[in-house]
Design a protein around this motif. Structure first.
Motif, PDB file in Angstrom:
ATOM      1  N   UNK A 162      -5.222 -28.291 -50.608  1.00 28.83           N
ATOM      2  CA  UNK A 162      -5.368 -29.185 -51.144  1.00 28.83           C
ATOM      3  C   UNK A 162      -5.877 -28.938 -52.790  1.00 28.83           C
ATOM      4  N   UNK A 163      -4.699 -29.566 -53.942  1.00 29.71           N
ATOM      5  CA  UNK A 163      -4.641 -29.345 -54.651  1.00 29.71           C
ATOM      6  C   UNK A 163      -4.017 -28.561 -55.406  1.00 29.71           C
ATOM      7  N   UNK A 164      -3.044 -27.907 -53.833  1.00 21.45           N
ATOM      8  CA  UNK A 164      -2.062 -26.580 -54.667  1.00 21.45           C
ATOM      9  C   UNK A 164      -2.860 -25.163 -53.840  1.00 21.45           C
ATOM     10  N   UNK A 221     -14.479 -36.084 -43.356  1.00 25.13           N
ATOM     11  CA  UNK A 221     -13.832 -37.398 -44.524  1.00 25.13           C
ATOM     12  C   UNK A 221     -14.126 -36.394 -46.239  1.00 25.13           C
ATOM     13  N   UNK A 222     -14.948 -35.387 -46.247  1.00 20.50           N
ATOM     14  CA  UNK A 222     -15.221 -34.640 -47.425  1.00 20.50           C
ATOM     15  C   UNK A 222     -13.711 -34.316 -48.041  1.00 20.50           C
ATOM     16  N   UNK A 223     -12.895 -33.128 -47.049  1.00 18.46           N
ATOM     17  CA  UNK A 223     -11.933 -32.754 -47.028  1.00 18.46           C
ATOM     18  C   UNK A 223     -10.333 -33.940 -47.623  1.00 18.46           C
ATOM     19  N   UNK A 224     -10.359 -35.088 -47.077  1.00 18.35           N
ATOM     20  CA  UNK A 224     -10.130 -35.906 -46.980  1.00 18.35           C
ATOM     21  C   UNK A 224      -9.842 -36.186 -48.582  1.00 18.35           C
ATOM     22  N   UNK A 225     -11.424 -37.222 -48.908  1.00 19.72           N
ATOM     23  CA  UNK A 225     -11.337 -37.476 -50.314  1.00 19.72           C
ATOM     24  C   UNK A 225     -11.307 -36.815 -51.089  1.00 19.72           C
ATOM     25  N   UNK A 255      -7.231 -34.927 -55.713  1.00 17.35           N
ATOM     26  CA  UNK A 255      -6.797 -33.719 -56.492  1.00 17.35           C
ATOM     27  C   UNK A 255      -4.878 -34.377 -56.098  1.00 17.35           C
ATOM     28  N   UNK A 256      -4.337 -35.281 -55.656  1.00 16.27           N
ATOM     29  CA  UNK A 256      -3.487 -35.989 -55.795  1.00 16.27           C
ATOM     30  C   UNK A 256      -3.317 -37.216 -56.496  1.00 16.27           C
ATOM     31  N   UNK A 257      -4.561 -38.081 -56.690  1.00 11.83           N
ATOM     32  CA  UNK A 257      -4.611 -38.315 -57.926  1.00 11.83           C
ATOM     33  C   UNK A 257      -4.623 -38.029 -58.929  1.00 11.83           C
ATOM     34  N   UNK A 258      -5.456 -36.759 -59.148  1.00 11.05           N
ATOM     35  CA  UNK A 258      -4.981 -36.345 -60.931  1.00 11.05           C
ATOM     36  C   UNK A 258      -3.722 -35.698 -60.940  1.00 11.05           C
TER      37      UNK A 258
END
Length: 158
Positions: A39-41, A69-73, A78-81
């Motif tokens: 997640x996010x590198x 759901x928390x980790x998915x969010x 992170x992907x959007x950023x």
């Protein structure tokens, strides 16, 4: 190794069979440890683990952490950023990164194919073709991006 397999073409060779068997034996020797989420590198090692088995041998292959759901969010944020920064790169640079990824996949083709065989129970020709298809798709999309000038179309002026 010059042999090229797809779902519709290609042929196995004794050389390919030996190389695949070596990769498969090495994959089976590795300790099957739970894999972290990326997640996010960064690796995020959370969640309850569950066991996966090699369907062809009924042996433990790997455990993967499940998370809610928390980790998915967090992963989606992170992907959007990252997408904003990715979009700012010229398409030629993005294509260069994608082709570098394809080269890395190609360098580890038999290792990845062995893992596909272990986790999904696919025969060698199918698992090798699956990895080669991933490489082909990356190249196909890179060529489309280049031929369309990065799909960048200037908006008209009023």
């Amino acid at each position: 190794m010059a042999t090229r397999l797809t779902y519709t073409t290609g042929a196995r060779s004794p050389e390919l069979d030996r190389a695949f068997e070596t990769a498969l034996a090495e994959a089976r020797e590795r300790e099957a440890e739970p894999l972290a989420h990326l997640v996010g590198g960064r690796d995020v090692d959370v969640g309850e683990a569950f066991t996966r088995e090699d369907p062809s041998r009924r042996e433990h292959v790997a455990s993967r952490a499940r998370e809610g759901a928390e980790l998915v969010s967090e992963a989606v944020a992170a992907a959007r950023s990252a997408q904003r920064e990715w979009r700012r790169l010229p398409h030629s640079e993005r294509v260069s990164f994608l082709r570098a990824a394809a080269r890395l996949i190609d360098e580890r083709k038999l290792e990845l194919a062995a893992t596909v065989s272990m986790e999904a129970g696919k025969v060698r020709t199918e698992s090798i073709a699956e990895v080669e298809e991933a490489i082909d798709l990356i190249e196909t999309y890179c060529a489309q991006i280049e031929s369309a000038g990065g799909f960048e179309t200037p908006l008209g002026q009023l």
